[in-house]
Design an enzyme around this catalytic site. Structure first.
Site, mmCIF file in Angstrom:
data_model
loop_
_atom_site.group_PDB
_atom_site.id
_atom_site.type_symbol
_atom_site.label_atom_id
_atom_site.label_comp_id
_atom_site.label_asym_id
_atom_site.label_seq_id
_atom_site.Cartn_x
_atom_site.Cartn_y
_atom_site.Cartn_z
ATOM 1 N N SER A 24 2.797 -7.955 -6.032
ATOM 2 C CA SER A 24 3.649 -6.766 -6.118
ATOM 3 C C SER A 24 4.059 -6.493 -7.559
ATOM 4 O O SER A 24 4.042 -5.341 -8.020
ATOM 5 C CB SER A 24 4.897 -6.940 -5.232
ATOM 6 O OG SER A 24 5.601 -8.118 -5.590
ATOM 7 N N HIS A 52 9.312 4.092 8.097
ATOM 8 C CA HIS A 52 9.198 3.755 9.520
ATOM 9 C C HIS A 52 10.586 3.347 9.969
ATOM 10 O O HIS A 52 11.259 2.572 9.293
ATOM 11 C CB HIS A 52 8.199 2.623 9.732
ATOM 12 C CG HIS A 52 7.984 2.247 11.174
ATOM 13 N ND1 HIS A 52 7.858 3.188 12.175
ATOM 14 C CD2 HIS A 52 7.866 1.035 11.785
ATOM 15 C CE1 HIS A 52 7.662 2.567 13.332
ATOM 16 N NE2 HIS A 52 7.681 1.265 13.120
ATOM 17 N N GLU A 81 0.232 10.987 16.558
ATOM 18 C CA GLU A 81 0.216 9.550 16.829
ATOM 19 C C GLU A 81 -0.932 9.128 17.744
ATOM 20 O O GLU A 81 -1.042 7.957 18.092
ATOM 21 C CB GLU A 81 1.551 9.116 17.448
ATOM 22 C CG GLU A 81 2.763 9.390 16.588
ATOM 23 C CD GLU A 81 2.798 8.582 15.295
ATOM 24 O OE1 GLU A 81 1.935 7.699 15.124
ATOM 25 O OE2 GLU A 81 3.681 8.837 14.461
ATOM 26 N N GLY A 136 -1.465 3.933 3.168
ATOM 27 C CA GLY A 136 -1.026 4.257 1.816
ATOM 28 C C GLY A 136 -2.130 4.713 0.891
ATOM 29 O O GLY A 136 -1.933 5.619 0.067
ATOM 30 N N ARG A 182 3.830 -12.232 -8.893
ATOM 31 C CA ARG A 182 3.074 -12.055 -7.662
ATOM 32 C C ARG A 182 2.363 -10.698 -7.646
ATOM 33 O O ARG A 182 2.541 -9.871 -8.537
ATOM 34 C CB ARG A 182 4.004 -12.187 -6.450
ATOM 35 C CG ARG A 182 4.552 -13.594 -6.276
ATOM 36 C CD ARG A 182 5.475 -13.677 -5.078
ATOM 37 N NE ARG A 182 6.129 -14.976 -4.982
ATOM 38 C CZ ARG A 182 7.122 -15.249 -4.146
ATOM 39 N NH1 ARG A 182 7.570 -14.306 -3.325
ATOM 40 N NH2 ARG A 182 7.674 -16.461 -4.128
ATOM 41 N N ALA A 217 0.821 -1.213 0.000
ATOM 42 C CA ALA A 217 0.000 0.000 0.000
ATOM 43 C C ALA A 217 0.856 1.264 0.000
ATOM 44 O O ALA A 217 0.639 2.175 -0.808
ATOM 45 C CB ALA A 217 -0.936 -0.016 1.204
ATOM 46 N N GLN A 218 1.849 1.349 0.891
ATOM 47 C CA GLN A 218 2.722 2.526 0.902
ATOM 48 C C GLN A 218 3.598 2.551 -0.339
ATOM 49 O O GLN A 218 3.765 3.598 -0.974
ATOM 50 C CB GLN A 218 3.593 2.539 2.164
ATOM 51 C CG GLN A 218 2.870 2.948 3.432
ATOM 52 C CD GLN A 218 2.480 4.411 3.485
ATOM 53 O OE1 GLN A 218 2.949 5.237 2.707
ATOM 54 N NE2 GLN A 218 1.591 4.741 4.410
ATOM 55 N N GLU A 243 -4.595 10.227 13.785
ATOM 56 C CA GLU A 243 -4.729 8.991 13.004
ATOM 57 C C GLU A 243 -5.959 8.164 13.374
ATOM 58 O O GLU A 243 -6.332 7.237 12.654
ATOM 59 C CB GLU A 243 -3.468 8.129 13.162
ATOM 60 C CG GLU A 243 -2.263 8.685 12.427
ATOM 61 C CD GLU A 243 -1.204 7.630 12.178
ATOM 62 O OE1 GLU A 243 -1.490 6.671 11.442
ATOM 63 O OE2 GLU A 243 -0.105 7.755 12.732
#
Length: 491
Positions: A78, A132, A389, A158, A76, A47-48, A393
């Site tokens: 991805s 991250h 945080e 994402g 696959r 997603a990101q 969110e």
């Protein structure tokens, strides 16, 4: 490898935990210019990975995807996502040596293997990017000294990163440069250009540190963002059914209630969320939230302590090495809960009904947001980071529950967040059992009756709500997000 944070002395730890500066818009006057004409190679197309790549390409950057040979050979997901969106795809060996910036957007547990595979292939003076910092801070990954290490961390899933970009906006973002890896002093220029390429500069960017991002991110996702929503969903559903509420209605009230309640939170903080209640209901929600804070404060503090010390990370990495036995067991147990298996309610619930019949849920949100914020700030994390945080969110995570209950939330969040969520929820549910037996009529499933209130009490409660530090910092930060779209549509 040693936990990086634990190799620092106390002064260094406090300095990195407390690094947080809201960046002025004119600092992004060059947009993505610093990366124009350079090759950006993204590793991972989840997603990101996909959505950041789409934004970067639309911002004029040269973006391609490096995937493992097996992923390409077996076509696959991805590989399909990258090729279907018209990106160049190649193996590590084909693409990494030419990359000026390698962006590692694989799951946390894959980071060490990925970094060890790409480092020998990276050219001298290239940059390595993360969204991250777990691999750097908690694993203690050692990166070649000629490589610049930066982070751009959108405070959103994402899919939202892409949707906000397409609207001409963006999502709030943290950026950082690893102090051990900035040999040419260009780390901040790279991070700013990358953030601008994703659209983050339009919603507000915090200059932070790898340490502050990791410690605050772990705390938020374990407690209020995921753990509190999971524990609250299970407790509230069981309580409603126990008192005779139709399970289908109870399920819908909770599944869509979090999203509807936190939409008000998103637009105007705890103040607006509480203002959606009648005056008697507001007083009751406030009283319940204060009780919840007293009960749960030690649990929030334990999670923060274990995150700061590295105890949480070492336990989770031990589970990685044990084929995710704990994670998979907890995931299976969640799937078997009564809430997850309740029938669907076909009727309508009005927006206001979610507030009127969800006083306890509102109290849980208020208590969880404030506790997470207070606990992070007490540990040395700056208020702006703690706000993003905790409160910011929460509507995004609540939206995932509205889609497919707790299953969807746990699919969308990272495995790291999911593991921490179960740790918290598994402790919070028994901790709150006695509290749940003392609820009054009107706390959950029925509206508070009557209209009479004490003026002085209402005045004091309103003052207490509005004077909390998270409301002050939230008002400032939300000023940069005036273009936010409405997420929730009451079911």
């Amino acid at each position: 490898m040693a936990n990086y944070f634990n190799t620092l002395n106390l002064r260094q730890q406090l300095a990195q935990l407390g690094k947080c500066r809201f960046m002025a818009r004119d600092e992004f006057a060059d947009g993505a210019g610093y990366l124009k004409g350079k090759k950006v190679v993204i590793v991972g197309c989840g997603a990101q990975g996909l959505n950041q790549g789409l934004n970067m390409r639309d911002s004029g950057l040269d973006v391609s995807y490096a995937l493992r040979k097996e992923a390409i050979a077996e076509k696959r997901a991805s590989w399909r996502k990258a090729t279907e969106n018209g990106f160049q795809v190649g193996t590590y060996e084909e693409l990494i040596p030419q990359a000026d910036l390698v962006v590692n957007l694989t799951p946390d547990k894959q980071h060490s293997d990925v970094v060890r595979a790409v480092q020998p292939l990276m050219k001298d003076g290239a940059a390595l990017g993360y969204s991250h910092g777990f691999n750097i801070v908690e694993v203690g990954e050692q990166i070649r000294k000629d490589i610049t290490v930066v982070m751009v961390a959108p405070k959103c899933p994402g899919t939202e990163v892409r949707e906000e970009y397409k609207r001409g906006f963006g999502v709030p973002t943290l950026i950082a440069v690893h102090p051990e890896n900035d040999p040419k002093g260009e780390g901040m220029a790279i991070a700013k250009a990358w953030a601008a390429a994703t659209g983050g500069h339009r919603a507000g960017v915090l200059e932070s540190s790898f340490v502050a991002e990791v410690k605050s991110d772990l705390m938020g996702e374990q407690t209020i963002l995921c753990g509190m929503l999971q524990a609250g969903s299970l407790l509230c559903f069981d309580k409603l059914v126990e008192e005779g509420t139709d399970p289908a209605y109870a399920e819908k009230l909770i599944q869509f209630g979090w999203e509807t309640i936190t939409e008000a939170l998103k637009q105007g903080g705890i103040t607006l969320m509480m203002d959606r209640l009648s005056n008697p209901a507001k007083l009751r929600a406030y009283a319940l939230s204060e009780q919840l804070k007293t009960i749960m404060a030690p649990l929030f503090q334990k999670h923060m302590d274990d995150i700061i010390s590295g105890e949480f990370s070492s336990g989770m990495m031990a589970d990685w090495a044990n084929d995710d036995k704990k994670l998979l067991t907890w995931r299976e147990e969640t799937g078997k809960t009564a809430f997850e298996n309740a029938p669907q309610y076909e009727g309508k619930i009005s927006e206001q009904e979610y507030f009127d019949k969800g006083v306890l849920m509102i109290a849980m949100v208020k208590a969880g947001v404030e506790l997470a914020f207070e606990t992070m700030v007490a540990a040395g994390i700056i208020e702006e980071s703690a706000y993003y945080e905790s409160l910011h969110e929460l509507p995004l995570i609540a939206n995932t529950i509205a889609r497919k209950r707790l299953y969807e939330m746990n699919v969308v969040i990272s495995d790291t967040a999911e593991y921490g969520n179960y740790l918290f929820a598994n402790a919070a549910v028994p901790l709150l059992k006695e509290f749940m037996t003392k609820l009054q009529p009107g706390d959950l499933g029925k509206a508070v009756e009557g209209t009479a209130v004490d003026n002085a009490q209402l005045r004091d409660v309103n003052d207490a709500i509005r004077s909390h530090e998270i409301e002050k910092v939230g008002q400032k930060l939300r000023g940069y997000m005036t273009d936010m779209k409405r997420i929730a549509v009451a079911g």
